[in-house]
Design a protein around this motif. Structure first.
Motif, PDB file in Angstrom:
ATOM      1  N   VAL A 174       0.827  -1.219   0.000  1.00 44.83           N
ATOM      2  CA  VAL A 174       0.000   0.000   0.000  1.00 44.83           C
ATOM      3  C   VAL A 174       0.859   1.266   0.000  1.00 44.83           C
ATOM      4  O   VAL A 174       0.682   2.132  -0.880  1.00 44.83           O
ATOM      5  CB  VAL A 174      -0.992  -0.026   1.175  1.00 44.83           C
ATOM      6  N   PRO A 175       1.812   1.449   0.942  1.00 48.19           N
ATOM      7  CA  PRO A 175       2.635   2.659   0.847  1.00 48.19           C
ATOM      8  C   PRO A 175       3.511   2.683  -0.400  1.00 48.19           C
ATOM      9  O   PRO A 175       3.767   3.760  -0.965  1.00 48.19           O
ATOM     10  CB  PRO A 175       3.487   2.618   2.126  1.00 48.19           C
ATOM     11  N   GLN A 176       3.956   1.511  -0.847  1.00 45.06           N
ATOM     12  CA  GLN A 176       4.782   1.465  -2.056  1.00 45.06           C
ATOM     13  C   GLN A 176       4.033   2.009  -3.262  1.00 45.06           C
ATOM     14  O   GLN A 176       4.559   2.847  -4.008  1.00 45.06           O
ATOM     15  CB  GLN A 176       5.226   0.027  -2.322  1.00 45.06           C
ATOM     16  N   PHE A 177       2.795   1.575  -3.448  1.00 45.66           N
ATOM     17  CA  PHE A 177       2.042   2.031  -4.615  1.00 45.66           C
ATOM     18  C   PHE A 177       1.403   3.389  -4.388  1.00 45.66           C
ATOM     19  O   PHE A 177       1.092   4.094  -5.358  1.00 45.66           O
ATOM     20  CB  PHE A 177       1.010   0.970  -5.008  1.00 45.66           C
ATOM     21  N   ALA A 178       1.202   3.773  -3.141  1.00 40.97           N
ATOM     22  CA  ALA A 178       0.764   5.149  -2.885  1.00 40.97           C
ATOM     23  C   ALA A 178       1.816   6.137  -3.368  1.00 40.97           C
ATOM     24  O   ALA A 178       1.506   7.149  -4.013  1.00 40.97           O
ATOM     25  CB  ALA A 178       0.502   5.343  -1.396  1.00 40.97           C
ATOM     26  N   VAL A 179       3.083   5.840  -3.072  1.00 43.88           N
ATOM     27  CA  VAL A 179       4.167   6.719  -3.494  1.00 43.88           C
ATOM     28  C   VAL A 179       4.406   6.615  -5.000  1.00 43.88           C
ATOM     29  O   VAL A 179       4.523   7.626  -5.703  1.00 43.88           O
ATOM     30  CB  VAL A 179       5.450   6.372  -2.705  1.00 43.88           C
ATOM     31  N   ALA A 180       4.469   5.371  -5.513  1.00 52.15           N
ATOM     32  CA  ALA A 180       4.764   5.186  -6.939  1.00 52.15           C
ATOM     33  C   ALA A 180       3.686   5.803  -7.827  1.00 52.15           C
ATOM     34  O   ALA A 180       3.984   6.361  -8.890  1.00 52.15           O
ATOM     35  CB  ALA A 180       4.907   3.699  -7.242  1.00 52.15           C
TER      36      ALA A 180
ATOM     37  N   LEU B  79      10.267   1.821   9.697  1.00 53.80           N
ATOM     38  CA  LEU B  79      10.847   3.027   9.094  1.00 53.80           C
ATOM     39  C   LEU B  79       9.975   3.566   7.963  1.00 53.80           C
ATOM     40  O   LEU B  79       9.865   4.789   7.779  1.00 53.80           O
ATOM     41  CB  LEU B  79      12.257   2.721   8.577  1.00 53.80           C
ATOM     42  N   ILE B  80       9.350   2.681   7.212  1.00 57.71           N
ATOM     43  CA  ILE B  80       8.431   3.124   6.153  1.00 57.71           C
ATOM     44  C   ILE B  80       7.246   3.855   6.766  1.00 57.71           C
ATOM     45  O   ILE B  80       6.809   4.897   6.259  1.00 57.71           O
ATOM     46  CB  ILE B  80       7.973   1.922   5.307  1.00 57.71           C
ATOM     47  N   GLY B  81       6.727   3.329   7.867  1.00 54.57           N
ATOM     48  CA  GLY B  81       5.648   4.032   8.554  1.00 54.57           C
ATOM     49  C   GLY B  81       6.072   5.425   9.005  1.00 54.57           C
ATOM     50  O   GLY B  81       5.312   6.394   8.881  1.00 54.57           O
ATOM     51  N   ALA B  82       7.317   5.542   9.484  1.00 55.43           N
ATOM     52  CA  ALA B  82       7.813   6.840   9.947  1.00 55.43           C
ATOM     53  C   ALA B  82       7.968   7.819   8.789  1.00 55.43           C
ATOM     54  O   ALA B  82       7.601   8.999   8.907  1.00 55.43           O
ATOM     55  CB  ALA B  82       9.151   6.651  10.671  1.00 55.43           C
ATOM     56  N   VAL B  83       8.500   7.355   7.665  1.00 56.62           N
ATOM     57  CA  VAL B  83       8.698   8.273   6.542  1.00 56.62           C
ATOM     58  C   VAL B  83       7.364   8.659   5.907  1.00 56.62           C
ATOM     59  O   VAL B  83       7.201   9.793   5.429  1.00 56.62           O
ATOM     60  CB  VAL B  83       9.669   7.668   5.503  1.00 56.62           C
ATOM     61  N   MET B  84       6.377   7.755   5.936  1.00 57.33           N
ATOM     62  CA  MET B  84       5.048   8.122   5.442  1.00 57.33           C
ATOM     63  C   MET B  84       4.395   9.154   6.352  1.00 57.33           C
ATOM     64  O   MET B  84       3.673  10.045   5.882  1.00 57.33           O
ATOM     65  CB  MET B  84       4.165   6.878   5.327  1.00 57.33           C
ATOM     66  N   LEU B  85       4.660   9.062   7.654  1.00 62.25           N
ATOM     67  CA  LEU B  85       4.158  10.075   8.588  1.00 62.25           C
ATOM     68  C   LEU B  85       4.777  11.435   8.277  1.00 62.25           C
ATOM     69  O   LEU B  85       4.078  12.462   8.247  1.00 62.25           O
ATOM     70  CB  LEU B  85       4.480   9.656  10.023  1.00 62.25           C
ATOM     71  N   ALA B  86       6.100  11.455   8.022  1.00 65.72           N
ATOM     72  CA  ALA B  86       6.758  12.710   7.673  1.00 65.72           C
ATOM     73  C   ALA B  86       6.220  13.267   6.363  1.00 65.72           C
ATOM     74  O   ALA B  86       6.016  14.486   6.227  1.00 65.72           O
ATOM     75  CB  ALA B  86       8.269  12.486   7.579  1.00 65.72           C
TER      76      ALA B  86
ATOM     77  N   ILE C   7      -0.146   5.272   6.328  1.00 68.99           N
ATOM     78  CA  ILE C   7       0.769   5.099   7.467  1.00 68.99           C
ATOM     79  C   ILE C   7       0.490   3.810   8.222  1.00 68.99           C
ATOM     80  O   ILE C   7       1.410   3.085   8.634  1.00 68.99           O
ATOM     81  CB  ILE C   7       0.655   6.302   8.427  1.00 68.99           C
ATOM     82  N   ALA C   8      -0.766   3.492   8.430  1.00 71.18           N
ATOM     83  CA  ALA C   8      -1.114   2.351   9.278  1.00 71.18           C
ATOM     84  C   ALA C   8      -0.682   1.019   8.679  1.00 71.18           C
ATOM     85  O   ALA C   8      -0.414   0.063   9.427  1.00 71.18           O
ATOM     86  CB  ALA C   8      -2.625   2.342   9.527  1.00 71.18           C
ATOM     87  N   PHE C   9      -0.588   0.920   7.370  1.00 73.97           N
ATOM     88  CA  PHE C   9      -0.331  -0.374   6.729  1.00 73.97           C
ATOM     89  C   PHE C   9       1.060  -0.929   7.035  1.00 73.97           C
ATOM     90  O   PHE C   9       1.190  -2.105   7.391  1.00 73.97           O
ATOM     91  CB  PHE C   9      -0.586  -0.259   5.233  1.00 73.97           C
ATOM     92  N   PRO C  10       2.144  -0.150   6.890  1.00 75.35           N
ATOM     93  CA  PRO C  10       3.446  -0.714   7.252  1.00 75.35           C
ATOM     94  C   PRO C  10       3.583  -1.014   8.732  1.00 75.35           C
ATOM     95  O   PRO C  10       4.274  -1.972   9.119  1.00 75.35           O
ATOM     96  CB  PRO C  10       4.441   0.361   6.794  1.00 75.35           C
ATOM     97  N   LEU C  11       2.933  -0.221   9.574  1.00 66.50           N
ATOM     98  CA  LEU C  11       2.994  -0.507  11.010  1.00 66.50           C
ATOM     99  C   LEU C  11       2.266  -1.813  11.333  1.00 66.50           C
ATOM    100  O   LEU C  11       2.737  -2.609  12.160  1.00 66.50           O
ATOM    101  CB  LEU C  11       2.390   0.657  11.797  1.00 66.50           C
TER     102      LEU C  11
END
Length: 266
Positions: A84-90, A146-153, A235-239
């Motif tokens: 989810v965060p991977q494709f959100a960013v891509a 760490l992915i959760g943290a960078v998505m939060l930022a 954010i919630a998905f990697p956590l």
């Protein structure tokens, strides 16, 4: 496995370099380019890819289903959540830089291509790290956090319309692709030779399902509440992936494999 996993970020890097420039002339040029590239790769596969001869079943190879325990189920779920965060960013990086930060399309494509190249190297680095650590899942869990943290930022920066969001977006472009090879290797190692194909197929299937669902669902969030809300949703998905990664089961599995029965000397 880490080298094989560089294919996806390398493909994204090539797409980021070429498709935005081609799209200026309309939809037909990028779509025709993608079609031609797929046909070319199909030809290369037909010419050069051969199914290797399978070695004989290793002595003591587990023959029962590895799905009798929850380890593989948890690995599949964690891999799907990290998609989810991977494709959100891509999916939204290019339009976010162009729409909210007013970047030139070609410039944004070049910068994102560089981030994807770094992501490909990060996949190799994650694999080397896991080799040295003697664990696939401890690095995997840490990367998920760490992915959760960078998505939060990223979400916070986008919410206040700060340039920090751009830096976080580029870091996220590298971080979110880095753990894939670890999950694939862990799945194959836990499943064993006789089940690895089925287990990897299942892993790909659930990841592709989440990959297909992420862009339209987050696109609806972007349309209704903006990019910050879409990034915050991820954010919630990697956590959650970090929470369900079966690190303790890996320790037990490695300890069992390392145990060698003593030989009795007669």
């Amino acid at each position: 496995m880490g080298i094989r996993q560089t294919a996806q970020p390398l493909g994204l890097a090539l797409a980021a370099l070429t498709l935005p420039v081609l799209a200026v002339r309309g939809l037909a040029p990028p779509l025709l380019t993608l079609s031609g590239f797929c046909l070319f790769m199909s030809l290369l596969v037909w010419l050069f890819v051969r199914d290797p001869v399978r070695p004989d079943e290793a002595a003591g190879e587990r023959r029962g289903s590895p799905y009798a325990t929850p380890v593989l189920w948890r690995l599949h779920a964690a891999g799907a959540l990290l998609v989810v965060p991977q494709f959100a960013v891509a999916t939204f990086s290019l339009v976010y830089l162009v729409d909210d930060h007013h970047w030139d399309v070609a410039t944004a494509g070049r910068v994102l291509a560089a981030a994807q190249l770094c992501g490909a190297l990060a996949r190799i680095g994650a694999g080397a790290w896991s080799d040295r650590a003697g664990s696939r899942l401890r690095p995997y869990r840490l990367l998920a956090v760490l992915i959760g943290a960078v998505m939060l930022a990223l979400a916070a920066g986008a919410y206040v319309d700060s340039a920090v969001a751009v830096g976080a977006l580029l870091i996220a472009g590298v971080m979110t692709v880095s753990p894939n090879g670890l999950a694939f290797t862990a799945v194959a190692e836990h499943a064993g030779r006789s089940w690895a194909g089925r287990a990897l197929g299942a892993h790909n299937t659930v990841q592709n399902a989440f990959a297909a669902a992420t862009p339209p669902l987050l696109g609806a969030v972007v349309g209704g509440a903006g990019y910050a809300a879409a990034f915050a949703t991820a954010i919630a998905f990697p956590l959650a992936a970090a929470a369900i990664t079966p690190v303790s089961a890996e320790r037990s599995h490695l300890a069992r494999d390392a145990a060698v029965p003593e030989r009795t000397v007669v």
